[in-house]
Design a protein around this motif. Structure first.
Motif, PDB file in Angstrom:
ATOM      1  N   GLY A  57     -57.855  20.204  -8.413  1.00  0.00           N
ATOM      2  CA  GLY A  57     -57.739  21.249  -7.517  1.00  0.00           C
ATOM      3  C   GLY A  57     -59.300  21.895  -7.221  1.00  0.00           C
ATOM      4  O   GLY A  57     -59.136  22.250  -6.117  1.00  0.00           O
ATOM      5  N   VAL A  58     -60.045  21.740  -8.162  1.00  0.00           N
ATOM      6  CA  VAL A  58     -61.552  22.091  -7.707  1.00  0.00           C
ATOM      7  C   VAL A  58     -62.051  21.174  -6.564  1.00  0.00           C
ATOM      8  O   VAL A  58     -62.528  21.867  -5.590  1.00  0.00           O
ATOM      9  CB  VAL A  58     -62.455  22.087  -8.912  1.00  0.00           C
ATOM     10  N   GLU A  59     -61.830  20.132  -6.437  1.00  0.00           N
ATOM     11  CA  GLU A  59     -62.443  19.243  -5.512  1.00  0.00           C
ATOM     12  C   GLU A  59     -61.668  19.552  -4.214  1.00  0.00           C
ATOM     13  O   GLU A  59     -62.270  19.603  -3.018  1.00  0.00           O
ATOM     14  CB  GLU A  59     -61.848  17.815  -5.717  1.00  0.00           C
ATOM     15  N   THR A  60     -60.252  19.781  -3.998  1.00  0.00           N
ATOM     16  CA  THR A  60     -59.627  20.229  -2.997  1.00  0.00           C
ATOM     17  C   THR A  60     -59.827  21.573  -2.518  1.00  0.00           C
ATOM     18  O   THR A  60     -60.175  21.588  -1.088  1.00  0.00           O
ATOM     19  CB  THR A  60     -58.156  19.939  -2.917  1.00  0.00           C
ATOM     20  N   VAL A  92     -60.758  25.706   0.807  1.00  0.00           N
ATOM     21  CA  VAL A  92     -60.098  24.860   1.712  1.00  0.00           C
ATOM     22  C   VAL A  92     -58.515  24.726   1.654  1.00  0.00           C
ATOM     23  O   VAL A  92     -57.697  24.382   2.616  1.00  0.00           O
ATOM     24  CB  VAL A  92     -60.989  23.504   1.801  1.00  0.00           C
ATOM     25  N   ALA A  93     -58.187  25.063   0.357  1.00  0.00           N
ATOM     26  CA  ALA A  93     -56.710  24.881  -0.005  1.00  0.00           C
ATOM     27  C   ALA A  93     -56.527  25.840  -0.982  1.00  0.00           C
ATOM     28  O   ALA A  93     -57.333  26.803  -1.572  1.00  0.00           O
ATOM     29  CB  ALA A  93     -56.361  23.671  -0.540  1.00  0.00           C
ATOM     30  N   GLU A 112     -54.100  20.277   4.730  1.00  0.00           N
ATOM     31  CA  GLU A 112     -53.980  19.011   5.108  1.00  0.00           C
ATOM     32  C   GLU A 112     -52.473  18.504   5.395  1.00  0.00           C
ATOM     33  O   GLU A 112     -51.761  18.633   4.478  1.00  0.00           O
ATOM     34  CB  GLU A 112     -54.626  18.018   4.290  1.00  0.00           C
ATOM     35  N   PRO A 113     -51.885  18.097   6.273  1.00  0.00           N
ATOM     36  CA  PRO A 113     -50.699  17.567   6.368  1.00  0.00           C
ATOM     37  C   PRO A 113     -50.544  16.259   5.840  1.00  0.00           C
ATOM     38  O   PRO A 113     -51.077  15.231   5.727  1.00  0.00           O
ATOM     39  CB  PRO A 113     -50.365  17.403   8.060  1.00  0.00           C
ATOM     40  N   LEU A 129     -55.845  25.404  10.131  1.00  0.00           N
ATOM     41  CA  LEU A 129     -57.112  25.002   9.767  1.00  0.00           C
ATOM     42  C   LEU A 129     -57.939  25.516  11.053  1.00  0.00           C
ATOM     43  O   LEU A 129     -59.148  26.079  10.552  1.00  0.00           O
ATOM     44  CB  LEU A 129     -57.242  23.570   9.739  1.00  0.00           C
ATOM     45  N   GLN A 130     -57.401  25.627  12.087  1.00  0.00           N
ATOM     46  CA  GLN A 130     -58.413  25.957  13.014  1.00  0.00           C
ATOM     47  C   GLN A 130     -58.639  27.443  12.979  1.00  0.00           C
ATOM     48  O   GLN A 130     -59.846  28.192  13.411  1.00  0.00           O
ATOM     49  CB  GLN A 130     -57.742  25.794  14.460  1.00  0.00           C
TER      50      GLN A 130
END
Length: 219
Positions: A57-60, A92-93, A112-113, A129-130
């Motif tokens: 989770g931290v990475e994402t 980012v997430a 991310e899809p 995302l945009q």
């Protein structure tokens, strides 16, 4: 804890400390992960265990590459995108999982899809995302604009504090002393006149530039 290499667990904790860098950095990661800063500090200090789900989770959430935390890292290894996301606290997430080391179905949701998503869903994810990127750019724009206006106002105050009356009075005393040659006296008067002229022009430029920046539209 889940059944994984104990050495890898040590690497994860060390890399989490590298990523945080300080107690302030730990608090930023905590807020991005929807955890309390105090709980994050306990994890980094080795006083609380955590799950692999939490590590991923931290990475994402911070935008790190997959399994970036699995190898020993240093501060210089942190990608620029991750530094920016942490500085501005723009995840980012969204992490809705748990840090506790108990087997649990991952519920990490990001923009991310997935391959199984329909084209319409992918478009929605791309638009989200945009919008996130546009929001980040707007924040950077407003911050830089406001900092520039603050700097210009500071320069304006400094220019206004220049005491030309005192300089003129001192120059008059020197000229009245009769000890200055005519060329020197003329040069003295001319340069003071130029100082007054350029001070007024500089102040005008600063004021106009500050007004221009303050009037910029956020868009």
């Amino acid at each position: 804890m889940e059944d994984f290499d104990e050495t890898l667990y040590v690497v994860w904790r060390a890399n989490l400390n590298v990523l945080a860098g300080s107690s302030a950095g730990a608090a930023r990661i905590a807020r991005m992960m929807n955890f309390s800063p105090s709980f994050m500090k306990l994890i980094l200090a080795g006083r609380r265990d955590f799950s692999e789900e939490f590590v991923r989770g931290v990475e994402t959430v911070t935008g790190l590459p997959p399994r970036w935390l699995d190898e020993r890292r240093e501060r210089r290894d942190i990608p620029a995108e991750t530094r920016r996301a942490m500085d501005e606290e723009l995840p980012v997430a969204v992490f809705r999982g748990t840090a506790h080391p108990a087997p649990k179905r991952p519920v990490l949701r990001g923009p991310e899809p997935l391959l199984s998503q329909t084209e319409a869903t992918r478009r929605i994810a791309d638009q989200a995302l945009q919008q996130t990127e546009a929001h980040r750019r707007d924040l950077v724009f407003r911050r830089n604009r406001d900092l520039l206006v603050t700097d210009l106002r500071r320069v304006e105050r400094q220019i206004s504090m220049i005491q030309l009356d005192v300089i003129n009075a001192r120059a008059d005393d020197l000229r009245a002393s009769g000890k200055l040659d005519d060329p020197v006296a003329a040069d003295l008067s001319g340069r003071i006149e130029q100082i007054e002229k350029h001070r007024a022009m500089l102040l005008q430029h600063v004021e106009k530039l500050a007004a221009l920046m303050a009037g910029l539209d956020d868009a």
